[in-house]
Design an enzyme around this catalytic site. Structure first.
Site, PDB file in Angstrom:
ATOM      1  N   CYS A 184       0.708  -1.271   0.124  1.00 53.51           N
ATOM      2  CA  CYS A 184      -0.312  -0.007   0.022  1.00 53.51           C
ATOM      3  C   CYS A 184       0.884   1.176  -0.116  1.00 53.51           C
ATOM      4  CB  CYS A 184      -0.964  -0.203   1.401  1.00 53.51           C
ATOM      5  SG  CYS A 184      -1.782   1.276   1.348  1.00 53.51           S
ATOM      6  N   CYS A 199      -0.401   4.144   2.257  1.00 57.79           N
ATOM      7  CA  CYS A 199      -0.532   3.926   3.427  1.00 57.79           C
ATOM      8  C   CYS A 199       1.159   4.363   4.056  1.00 57.79           C
ATOM      9  CB  CYS A 199      -0.795   2.577   4.151  1.00 57.79           C
ATOM     10  SG  CYS A 199      -2.136   1.985   3.342  1.00 57.79           S
ATOM     11  N   ASP A 200       2.157   3.783   3.168  1.00 60.71           N
ATOM     12  CA  ASP A 200       3.447   3.809   3.756  1.00 60.71           C
ATOM     13  C   ASP A 200       4.507   4.270   2.804  1.00 60.71           C
ATOM     14  OD1 ASP A 200       2.656   1.700   5.548  1.00 60.71           O
ATOM     15  OD2 ASP A 200       2.851   0.063   3.790  1.00 60.71           O
TER      16      ASP A 200
END
Ligand code: NAP
Length: 305
Positions: A132, A135-136
């Protein structure tokens, strides 16, 4: 006893919720482990009609959720862990504890990101290995990153990650991309992004965190190491159909087979979105089939077929 239980909370499930709620069927939604589905893991959505300047994936989901709630959908942040579809009303087990009953079910459990299947990849998942970018990505500011895959997801993630990374290398197992032309053009023009063709990841290197990748060139079988601090895997998805195994017909890849709109082989059980679509897999097509499933469920509840 519920008229309609919707399993899964991506665009398919939320659209089904909006339509069944507006048909006064008081839908109950079980959101699952990844509430909101894949759109919550994405950034700009530029191809969802009605948003001429684009919309962020999580925002789109939040808006659909609010719309479904407004018309009376009940949401549960829980997992359906077991189903018995052999007799009606259907029985669903929630979080392996509670049991509920439903006259009809809409399955919109979506699909989950695939991994390469390397031991080193699972060991370093969350420590430099990610599925992701949204997200990261932030954690890799100023660092080199690799993205695995050659489809739209890989190029979208790679392009997004160039906002943070010092450089992004897309590693693809062939010498031709599967991604759409527009995505390819965008990626090719990005000078923080380069490609490693005909290459597969043999091992993710690093003890506690990712320090690089050992790559094998499939044309000459040579290996070499790529220095990178993150590996984002974007190699497709697997439909989330495990709990329906043996009860709902699927194709060889596990995607639910639907006929006559969204009907499954079990009367009263309908499927919408990526869980039954290995081809289009778009937010808009998921939403479209969610609408169809709601109308099919409504007709089933009225007429029994
Ligand atoms: P995809 O189109 O199936 O592409 C998967 C990529 O991963 C392919 O390039 C494939 O290689 C590679 N791959 C698969 N297994 C691999 C393995 N074990 N090792 C190395 N590489 C592997 O999946 P996707 O990119 O997730 O896209 C899914 C759908 O969503 C598509 O229809 C796409 O158009 C859509 N999508 C659209 C957007 C957008 O429009 N904004 C964004 C993302 C996704 P091969 O090419 O060799 O098979």
């Amino acid at each position: 006893m519920h008229d309609v239980v919707i399993i899964g909370s991506g665009p398919a499930g939320l659209t089904a919720a909006i339509y069944t709620a507006r048909a006064n069927l008081s839908p109950v939604m079980y959101e699952g482990a990844q509430a909101g589905g894949q759109l919550t893991l994405t950034t700009d959505v530029e191809n969802y009609p009605g948003f001429p300047t684009g919309i962020m994936g999580p925002q789109l989901i939040q808006d659909m959720h609010a719309q479904a709630e407004r018309f009376g959908t009940t949401f549960h942040a829980a997992d359906v862990t077991k189903v018995d579809l052999n007799r009606r009303p259907f029985t669903l087990t929630i979080n392996d504890e509670e049991t509920i009953h439903a006259k009809s079910i809409i399955i919109s459990t979506g699909a989950t990101a695939n991994l390469l299947g390397l031991a080193s990849e699972s060991r370093l998942l969350g420590h430099g290995v990610s599925t992701c970018a949204t997200c990261d990505g932030f954690f890799f500011r100023g660092k080199p990153i690799a993205v695995i895959g050659g489809g739209d997801s890989a190029l979208e993630e790679a392009t997004f990650l160039t906002k943070f990374a010092s450089h992004v290398t897309v590693i693809h197992r062939r010498d031709k991309l599967r991604a759409s032309k527009i995505m390819q053009d965008k990626a090719m023009k990005n000078d923080k992004l380069s490609f490693r063709w005909n290459s597969i990841v043999e091992e993710v290197l690093g003890d506690g965190v990712v320090s690089g990748l050992r790559l094998r060139d499939t044309t000459n079988n040579q290996t070499d190491n790529l220095d990178c601090k993150g590996m984002f895997v974007a190699i497709g998805h697997t439909p989330n159909t495990q709990i329906f195994k043996g009860q709902i017909d699927t194709d060889a890849n596990g995607y639910i087979q639907t006929t006559h709109g969204t009907a499954t082989n079990v009367p009263g059980v309908f499927a919408a979105g990526d869980v039954q679509d290995s081809h289009y897999r778009q937010a808009i097509t998921a939403a479209g089939t969610g609408c169809m499933a709601a109308m099919d469920a409504e007709q089933f509840l009225e007429t029994g077929d």
